[in-house]
Each structure stands twice: as structure tokens, then as C-alpha cells.
Motif scaffolding. Structure first.
Motif, PDB file in Angstrom:
ATOM      1  N   TRP A 117       0.823  -1.212   0.000  1.00 14.22           N
ATOM      2  CA  TRP A 117       0.000   0.000   0.000  1.00 14.22           C
ATOM      3  C   TRP A 117       0.856   1.261   0.000  1.00 14.22           C
ATOM      4  N   TRP A 118       2.046   1.192   0.520  1.00 16.70           N
ATOM      5  CA  TRP A 118       2.942   2.342   0.471  1.00 16.70           C
ATOM      6  C   TRP A 118       3.337   2.645  -0.968  1.00 16.70           C
ATOM      7  N   GLU A 119       3.674   1.619  -1.728  1.00 23.15           N
ATOM      8  CA  GLU A 119       4.089   1.822  -3.108  1.00 23.15           C
ATOM      9  C   GLU A 119       2.894   2.004  -4.044  1.00 23.15           C
ATOM     10  N   ALA A 120       1.718   1.518  -3.656  1.00 24.51           N
ATOM     11  CA  ALA A 120       0.527   1.677  -4.487  1.00 24.51           C
ATOM     12  C   ALA A 120      -0.012   3.098  -4.452  1.00 24.51           C
ATOM     13  N   HIS A 121       0.647   3.984  -3.745  1.00 23.41           N
ATOM     14  CA  HIS A 121       0.227   5.386  -3.696  1.00 23.41           C
ATOM     15  C   HIS A 121       0.105   5.986  -5.095  1.00 23.41           C
ATOM     16  N   ASN A 122       0.872   5.468  -6.023  1.00 20.68           N
ATOM     17  CA  ASN A 122       0.812   5.940  -7.404  1.00 20.68           C
ATOM     18  C   ASN A 122      -0.573   5.732  -8.011  1.00 20.68           C
ATOM     19  N   ASP A 123      -1.313   4.742  -7.512  1.00 17.98           N
ATOM     20  CA  ASP A 123      -2.583   4.351  -8.130  1.00 17.98           C
ATOM     21  C   ASP A 123      -3.772   4.486  -7.193  1.00 17.98           C
TER      22      ASP A 123
END
Length: 584
Positions: free
Chosen positions: A62-68
Motif C-alpha cells: 500500500w505504500w508503493e501503491a500510492h501511485n494508483d
């Protein structure tokens, strides 16, 4: 033989009491134990470790999914019909759960380091079970509704892998203190061998992990390709309502080279910009046409669409949490936005010499333009006066006919095909989601002179990875963010990375060896006491007012074995404590 009953003096151990109390509700000294942990508690320790690892991956996802995040919220809207930021409760619960489990892991490690028996309290067991089940349910839900997003983990590791490796190496190296202590204190040879082999296996695996870490940012800076062009996806939807004239103007202010929009066709054949199938989310259709709010957007004529406001929803819902950063005059302009037609967008792009990418949505079967939707859109492009070389045409339907009527349009496919098939079809450009191509495929498309545009790229780390991979352009909802990325976030020569890798491994190895030697020396210097003996020298360092005294009969194995009497061993100590008691 008459044995003395010396006074037993205990030193306060506040830190130890807190550790055992919080972890297992064992606040009193008599509740603690140095015995081996039971098999049941070892099982719960493994469950705790499994929960921590799963939550760590979930948190990282979820930290890296911030893009989406906006894509996720749009998925939720299509399912529920109501707009809300669904990432907020997920992030809040994930952060709380991860913090709680990580805290329990730290307490468990402290127990091991201090030689205390692990005994997780039943309330914590309920909490661990709840965290584990909640995370599993979350993983299953994402896998069913948003499975493509799992690709963000391997992609993000191309940017974070080298640094996560250093962090993991530092953590495992630090654990050597606990491991060495357990090995030197253990009496069973089998236990020592198993622990050492397990730890060494993990350590050696971390030492060779960089052999499998691949990142396009590990390269010679001299081979870095030009900065990828940025296309404003729906304009600048973080700063203005999506698919409105003001949104595209804000994107142009961020030096984008192109504009991307979603196009539908009205009942009277006018192409207009609308992402959703209905008008409920981005207009005030509920107020103007309350009886038609659930109708598909294509079932309205252009005259009706012009009566709708397409900006106030942005100020109300604040989908990207950016409204508070806007000036008052910007808010006033946003409040007056209306539905934008394709012709208006093309005229704006033509004035700024900017390319236009649009995704055309076919109207429903009963729509009067169901069969003529391609011709109607093409006619709007030709009537706008925009140079055809600025228009990126994506529909596959009737592509041959479109090429005959407008040969200068940039033919683009939104379906992944091989360079050979694209060349045979006369397609010179690809528009794909960023997770649909690998580094090798990017290089192949580049060598075949296929212009590759990837969407939706909002985060600097993702933009940097794609830049180093050789992507020519990206579509972004955050052009104002990418404008601040004039160079990849990090770039490292291969030889420098190898040097850093080998140096980190050597330092870690030296520290681990040093810790094991020190722990061995430290333990060998200690006298082996019978568990029933109690150290009384702590009382010498404390005043009488700080000492808790209680009487307890001590039986020493030395007396039973004939080594000496209790009077001989502890006579001096008895006299000292007796005098202290009399003086009080």
C-alpha cells in the motif's frame, strides 16, 4: 547442621518488569521464569512472526501503491456508486496493525535476549489473530478486484531493492547479538548447531541477494536517455476537475507535451469529455436533471450537457486532498467549469502545439451514433483545424478507413502487440499501463522505433525507473509533481554498486564474528551459579531506603555436596544485612 536464613535483597528491575508485563502480563518477579518456552508458546511465536512478515508485505504494497490510489478509488466508485477515498481506512488500519505487531516482535526479541520465557498474553493472542485474519482477507480482496496492482511490488523493488537489502542486512546483523547470546548460553549441542545453521543460512542468503537485484538505475549515466515526455492524463486532475478546460490549461502550465482525455458521444453526435459512464460523480446532474441522474452520459444531448456544472464537485469532494492548497481565484474558476467538448480540447492543443491522446468510448446499441461513432469523432477532429500530426488516434475499429481519410494521424494501439505486428498494421505508437511491459520489451520497442507511452505515472520513483528503462513518454495525473524531477532520483554505476555491496557484506561479516567472539568471552568469564543461588551484591550499590528486603530460606547445593556450609559461603553477607536491618 543449622543453616542461617540470610536476608534476600532484590534490586528493582523496572525495564524487565515492563517488558514481561506488557508482553505477557507478568509484572511480578515471581511470575517470571527462565525455563524453556513451551511448545504452545513457540507456536504462537511463529504465528506472530508470520503475521509480522505478512503485514510487512501488505504495508509495503500500500505504500508503493500510492501511485494508483485514484485508480483504486475509481474502482470502488464503479462498484458502489458512491465516491469516497477508500484508501484512508485501509492505510489507517494497516499502519495501526503493523505498529502493534512490530511492537510485540520487539518485546519478544527482548525476552529472548534476556533469557525470559515467552508467554504471550491471551489478549495479545486475540489481537494477533485479528491482525492475521484481517490481512489475509485484505489480500484476497485485492487479488479479486485489483489483481494487476500486485505488479507494483516487483516494479518498486527496482527502485528500492538496493536500499532494502542494506536495511535487511543491518537488521540481521544486529540480531547476531541475540543469536550469539542464545548459542553461548545453550547447554544442548543440537540446539546450538540448529540455531547457528539457521542464522548463517539467512545471513549468506542476504549476502548473495544482490546477484538477483536488477534495477535500470544501476547503469552508466552516460547511457541515460532523454527525459521522458509527460502527457497530462485528464489534464491536471489533482489541481483542477478532470477533463475540463481549466484542468488542461493547468497541465499546459506544467510544461506537458501532450493532453489525454476520455471521449464519449452525445445523442446529437457531439464528442465530449467524460470518464464515467454516468454524470453523477463529476457534474450536478442530480440537481439539474434529477430524474435522469442514473442515465448513461451518452444519452444526453449536447444542449443538456452544457447546462451542467463540472467543477463544484471537485471543491466538495476534494478527491486528491489538494483543494486547501489552491488560491481563491483558482477555486472561483473551478466552480464555473462546464462539460468540455472534444473540439474545445483540440483547439486548445492546437494553440499550444500540443499532442492530444483520447480514448473513444462507443455509445450503447440504441444510440443514434452507435454505427457512426468513428466517423463522427473523425469529423470533429477535422473540423477543429488541429494539425493531424498532433492527434494520437487509439480506436482499433475501422482503422484502415481512418488512415485513408486522415493519413497524418498518429496511429496508436492500446493493446500490447509485438513490434512486427505493429509495423505490419501501420501503428507507430503504443499506449499501455506501466506494468504491461518489461525492460527487455521497452528496449525492443525502442529499437523498432515504436513510441511507447505508459500510464498512469504519478510518483517520482516510478518516473525515475521508467526513465532509466528508456521509456519515451508517460501519462500522468500529477504533472506538477514530475515537473520537479529533472533527473532520476538515484543513479549508480555498476562498479560503484558492486563496491557498496561487497563492502556492506564484509562489514556485516566482521561485526557478526566480533559479536560472537565477544559473547563467548563474556559468557565464559561468568561464574556458573546454581539456579537457586541469588546474587546479593546489588544491595551494596543502593541506600537502605531503596532496598526491598524479604526473608527467604535458601538451600544451596554446595552444602548438600559438602563443598562448604552456608555460614562459610555467606557469613559476611549475613552479618552485613543483619546490621543493616538492626540500624533501620
Amino acid at each position: 547442621m543449622v543453616k542461617h536464613q540470610p536476608l534476600q535483597v532484590y534490586e528493582r528491575q523496572l525495564c524487565l518488569s515492563c517488558i514481561t508485563g506488557i508482553y505477557g502480563c507478568r509484572w511480578k518477579r515471581y511470575q517470571r521464569s527462565h525455563d524453556d518456552t513451551t511448545k504452545w508458546e513457540l507456536l504462537w511465536s511463529l504465528i506472530l512472526l508470520l503475521t509480522f512478515c505478512l503485514l510487512l508485505v501488505w504495508f509495503y504494497f500500500w505504500w508503493e501503491a500510492h501511485n494508483d490510489y485514484s485508480e483504486f478509488n475509481w474502482f470502488l466508485y464503479n462498484r458502489s456508486g458512491e465516491w469516497s477515498d477508500g484508501t484512508v481506512p485501509i492505510l489507517a488500519t494497516t499502519a495501526a496493525g503493523f505498529t502493534y505487531i512490530a511492537f510485540l516482535i520487539v518485546l519478544a526479541l527482548c525476552h529472548v535476549a534476556l533469557g525470559q520465557q515467552l508467554n504471550l498474553h491471551w489478549l495479545h493472542k486475540i489481537g494477533v489473530t485479528a491482525a492475521l485474519l484481517t490481512t489475509i482477507i485484505g489480500v484476497i480482496s485485492v487479488n479479486q478486484t485489483w489483481a494487476q496492482e500486485w505488479d507494483v511490488i516487483p516494479i518498486s523493488l527496482q527502485a528500492t531493492g538496493p536500499f532494502l537489502h542494506i536495511g535487511a542486512l543491518a537488521a540481521v546483523t544486529a540480531l547476531s547479538w541475540i543469536v550469539a547470546g542464545q548459542v553461548t548460553r545453550a547447554e544442548k549441542m543440537m540446539f546450538q548447531v540448529v540455531v547457528v545453521l539457521l542464522y548463517v543460512s539467512v545471513l549468506l542468503a542476504l549476502y548473495v541477494v544482490p546477484l538477483h537485484i536488477t534495477s535500470p538505475c544501476i547503469m552508466d549515466p552516460a547511457t541515460l536517455k532523454p527525459r521522458p515526455a509527460v502527457i497530462g492524463h485528464q489534464g491536471a486532475p489533482m489541481l483542477a476537475p478532470e477533463n475540463t478546460i481549466w484542468s488542461f490549461q493547468r497541465a499546459l502550465q506544467m510544461n506537458v507535451t501532450g493532453l489525454e482525455a476520455d471521449v464519449a458521444i452525445s445523442m446529437d453526435g457531439v464528442p465530449f469529455l467524460m470518464r464515467d459512464f454516468t454524470l453523477r460523480r463529476t457534474t450536478d446532474v442530480e440537481k439539474v436533471f434529477p430524474d435522469r441522474q442514473m442515465d448513461e452520459a451518452s444519452l444526453f444531448n449536447w444542449t443538456d450537457l452544457q447546462q451542467l456544472n463540472a467543477g463544484r464537485w471537485f471543491l466538495k469532494d476534494d478527491p486528491f486532498w489538494t483543494v486547501n492548497t489552491l488560491l481563491q481565484r483558482e477555486k472561483e474558476r473551478i466552480a464555473n467549469q462546464t462539460v468540455c467538448s472534444l473540439e474545445q480540447l483540440l483547439e486548445l492543443a492546437s494553440y499550444h502545439n500540443s499532442t492530444v491522446v483520447f480514448r473513444l468510448r462507443r455509445p450503447p446499441p440504441k444510440h443514434p451514433c452507435y454505427d457512426s461513432w468513428i466517423n463522427d469523432t473523425l469529423q470533429a477532429v477535422q473540423q477543429s483545424g488541429v494539425p493531424q500530426s498532433l492527434v494520437i488516434w487509439t480506436p482499433d475499429d475501422n482503422r484502415a478507413q481512418v488512415r485513408q481519410l486522415a493519413p497524418d494521424l498518429i496511429q496508436t494501439s492500446v493493446v500490447k502487440r509485438s513490434p512486427q505486428v505493429l509495423e505490419q498494421s501501420g501503428i507507430s505508437s503504443l499506449l499501455l499501463r506501466y506494468n504491461q511491459v518489461s525492460r527487455e520489451e521497452i528496449r525492443n520497442f525502442s529499437e523498432a522505433h515504436i513510441n511507447l507511452t505508459l500510464y498512469t505515472v504519478n510518483e517520482p520513483w516510478l518516473y525515475s525507473v521508467l526513465w532509466c528503462s528508456g521509456v519515451s513518454s508517460v501519462s500522468s495525473e500529477a504533472p506538477h509533481v514530475l515537473l520537479k524531477v529533472p533527473y532520476p532520483i538515484w543513479l549508480m554505476r555498476p562498479n560503484v554498486y558492486c563496491l557498496a555491496w561487497v563492502s556492506a557484506d564484509l562489514i556485516s561479516f566482521a561485526v557478526v564474528i566480533g559479536i560472537f567472539i565477544f559473547q563467548k568471552y563474556r559468557m565464559s568469564g561468568m561464574r556458573s551459579y546454581n539456579p537457586e543461588q541469588i546474587m546479593l551484591n546489588a544491595a551494596v550499590r543502593r541506600s537502605s531506603g531503596d532496598i526491598n528486603v524479604m526473608k527467604e530460606k535458601l538451600i544451596f547445593s554446595e552444602v548438600r555436596n559438602g563443598v562448604g556450609s552456608a555460614e562459610e559461603l555467606y557469613g559476611d553477607s549475613y552479618d552485613y544485612y543483619a546490621n543493616q536491618g538492626i540500624s533501620q
